[in-house]
Design an enzyme around this catalytic site. Structure first.
Site, mmCIF file in Angstrom:
data_model
loop_
_atom_site.group_PDB
_atom_site.id
_atom_site.type_symbol
_atom_site.label_atom_id
_atom_site.label_comp_id
_atom_site.label_asym_id
_atom_site.label_seq_id
_atom_site.Cartn_x
_atom_site.Cartn_y
_atom_site.Cartn_z
ATOM 1 N N PHE A 182 -38.888 60.070 0.956
ATOM 2 C CA PHE A 182 -40.314 59.702 0.950
ATOM 3 C C PHE A 182 -40.777 59.152 -0.394
ATOM 4 O O PHE A 182 -41.795 58.473 -0.481
ATOM 5 C CB PHE A 182 -41.178 60.901 1.375
ATOM 6 C CG PHE A 182 -41.732 61.732 0.251
ATOM 7 C CD1 PHE A 182 -41.012 62.772 -0.296
ATOM 8 C CD2 PHE A 182 -42.999 61.472 -0.254
ATOM 9 C CE1 PHE A 182 -41.533 63.532 -1.326
ATOM 10 C CE2 PHE A 182 -43.529 62.232 -1.291
ATOM 11 C CZ PHE A 182 -42.784 63.261 -1.829
ATOM 12 N N LYS A 183 -40.018 59.418 -1.456
ATOM 13 C CA LYS A 183 -40.460 58.949 -2.772
ATOM 14 C C LYS A 183 -40.536 57.428 -2.848
ATOM 15 O O LYS A 183 -41.262 56.887 -3.670
ATOM 16 C CB LYS A 183 -39.542 59.509 -3.836
ATOM 17 C CG LYS A 183 -39.518 61.046 -3.691
ATOM 18 C CD LYS A 183 -39.435 61.826 -4.786
ATOM 19 C CE LYS A 183 -39.679 63.293 -4.782
ATOM 20 N NZ LYS A 183 -39.107 64.141 -3.737
ATOM 21 N N ASP A 184 -39.806 56.748 -1.961
ATOM 22 C CA ASP A 184 -39.919 55.286 -1.919
ATOM 23 C C ASP A 184 -41.348 54.841 -1.601
ATOM 24 O O ASP A 184 -41.758 53.759 -2.028
ATOM 25 C CB ASP A 184 -39.000 54.709 -0.843
ATOM 26 C CG ASP A 184 -37.527 54.808 -1.208
ATOM 27 O OD1 ASP A 184 -37.203 54.769 -2.409
ATOM 28 O OD2 ASP A 184 -36.702 54.915 -0.279
ATOM 29 N N LEU B 32 -42.712 54.875 -5.009
ATOM 30 C CA LEU B 32 -41.968 54.230 -6.091
ATOM 31 C C LEU B 32 -41.609 52.773 -5.823
ATOM 32 O O LEU B 32 -41.142 52.079 -6.717
ATOM 33 C CB LEU B 32 -40.736 55.053 -6.439
ATOM 34 C CG LEU B 32 -41.103 56.230 -7.348
ATOM 35 C CD1 LEU B 32 -40.001 57.275 -7.383
ATOM 36 C CD2 LEU B 32 -41.426 55.756 -8.760
#
Ligand SMILES: *Cc1c(COP(=O)(O)O)cnc(C)c1O
Length: 500
Positions: A115-117, A120
């Protein structure tokens, strides 16, 4: 919209300045001075929009020093499949329903399958634009401490972005084989990846120490660099995350699952408290939310805090099958504390110094009341995490990763205890293929391979296709193999930047 520190410095700065600075000079985090309101009419209008338009709109409410055209440019480039980078289908953050009232919000269709995409892929663009807006001439050096997924997502986001360099520190034995290979095989001319002999908190503390080292900052400044962060303490990380809570709500309306205005629950697998904090902000902006359920693994410091108002990090640290939640000091909780304390930075500063000195603090009853108004929480054991992956797969043919399984189990427990059958969205934070070994074991599938070979083994055994970025991994070789003690992190930064 202006931003201020959580620790009492009353100076107000712009969104661009908050993104450039990362941390406030008093050690606090930047928070918006108020929450922009969103009406149900506006939410209804967002239903017909694409994910990237929804995201640009939500971000524009917080970042009024950016034009909507600028923000749409970033979100279109980040989230649209037609563009070269990133997300694997038109549907950026799709919902997967398992029954009438339970949905998984899949936030792992980006280039690193976590999920950090979501943040980011956008944050580097926000940062470079912010540098321009604030007249900053030096290059930015991004320092990241990662429990696994942030590191890779930040490397992908910042790779080859002009005017930036990035150094990622990860705990030597605290990440999965797949996560490790994803990071150490990273390409790009401006990237560096270093293992730290310690756990995630050690790496995170090490990075914080570097940030607070005035002498080092001056030295770097003389050579044309300044330090910034891509950890979820940076405002540029948080603001894109608010969008997917609105988007999930819009999709539930779009597909006729709820009526406009109907409240829903979100259950979020939580580590550093960034993801669930974005949900809290969405609620404060007016998104109809009944409960935010904070899901912990065996490291249940947050669950204890929500249940008792006592935050106590004096406890054993466990390495679990959901490593991105193996955290004792949850940085973003500070932003919630600020709201719980009626935006009184002095109070927050006193909690943080108690935490540093004694390892614990407790919030007064009044603050506890706001906590209880909106949050619920629960913990999931290692055994139950495995069992839940098996249960969901056998019952619905749906494969989840370990973090998502923790959240699903905590939601099930919450429903059983409270009888609250409100439509619920389980936030799904990683592709199951990032944690193959644990998932195979949970399914009771024997395997005699290791590392990235397990990716194919899991796909063969379940019939679920491997996401493209992970399928490519087996042809990659490691580029980075440096290991340092926590005391050696500062030197590693100097060595890397000095050599450029
Ligand atoms: C980072 C991460 C989490 C925890 O998110 P926070 O914002 O730190 O609470 C949960 N699951 C996965 C897969 C992650 O990568």
């Amino acid at each position: 919209m202006r931003y201020q520190s959580t620790r009492g410095d009353i100076k107000k700065i712009s969104g661009a300045q908050a993104i450039v600075s990362g941390l406030s000079s008093d050690g606090g985090l930047f928070v918006p001075e108020s929450f922009p309101g969103i009406s149900l009419k506006t939410v209804t209008e967002l239903v017909r929009e694409s994910y990237s338009s929804r995201a640009a709109f939500i971000m524009s409410l917080f970042l009024d020093d950016f034009s909507i055209e600028e923000l749409s440019g970033y979100t279109n480039a980040a989230y649209n499949a037609e563009h070269q980078c990133g997300f694997d289908r038109g549907d950026t953050a799709p919902l997967h329903g398992t029954d009438r009232s339970t949905f998984f919000l899949e936030l792992w269709h980006g280039p690193t399958c976590a999920f950090k995409d979501m943040a980011l892929q956008v944050m580097p663009k926000l940062l470079t634009a912010s540098l321009e807006k604030t007249g900053e001439k030096r290059d930015v050096c991004i320092l990241v401490a990662t429990s696994g997924d942030t590191g890779k997502a930040a490397l992908e986001g910042f790779r080859n972005i002009h005017g930036t360099t990035i150094i990622v520190f990860y705990p030597h034995r605290g990440v999965s084989d797949v996560q490790k290979l994803q990071m150490v095989s990273q390409d790009g001319t401006n990237v560096n990846v270093i293992a730290v002999d310690g756990n995630f908190d050690d790496a995170q503390t090490g990075v914080k120490v570097i940030f607070n080292d005035e002498e080092l900052r001056t030295k770097l400044s003389d050579s044309g660099y300044f330090l910034s962060s891509a950890n979820s303490i940076n405002w540029g990380r948080l603001v894109p995350q608010v969008a997917y809570y609105f988007s999930a709500y819009c999709d539930l309306i779009k597909y006729g699952k709820i009526n406009i205005g109907e409240k829903i629950n979100f259950c979020v697998p939580t580590g550093n408290f960034g993801n669930i904090l974005a949900a809290y902000y969405a609620e404060r902006m007016g998104l109809p939310i009944n409960k935010l359920i904070c899901a912990s693994n065996r490291n249940d410091v947050l669950t204890q805090f929500i249940n008792t108002g006592v935050y106590d990090k004096n406890r054993p640290f466990y390495t679990t099958v959901s490593p991105s939640m193996d955290i004792l000091v949850s940085s973003n909780l500070e932003r919630l504390l600020f709201e719980l304390s009626d935006k009184d930075g002095k109070t927050v500063a006193s909690y943080m110094s108690a935490l540093a000195a004694d390892g614990f603090y407790n919030v007064p009853e009044a603050a506890g009341a706001e906590l209880k108004r909106i949050f619920a929480s629960g913990q999931c054991s290692e055994e139950d995490t495995s069992k839940t992956i098996g249960d969901i797969f056998n019952r619905y043919g749906y494969l989840t990763d370990t973090h998502t399984a923790v959240a699903y189990k905590v939601l099930s427990d919450y429903r059983a205890i409270t009888g609250d059958g409100t439509t619920a969205v389980v936030v799904s934070t990683a592709s199951p293929f990032k944690f193959c070994e644990s998932v195979l074991e949970a399914l009771g599938l024997p395997h005699n391979s290791s590392g990235v070979e397990l990716i194919d083994a899991l796909s063969r055994a379940t019939g679920v296709p491997v996401p493209a970025p992970l399928a490519e991994l087996k042809s990659k070789s490691p580029r980075f193999c440096k290991l340092v003690a926590t005391g050696g992190m500062k030197k590693a930064v100097l060595d890397f930047l000095g050599g450029r």
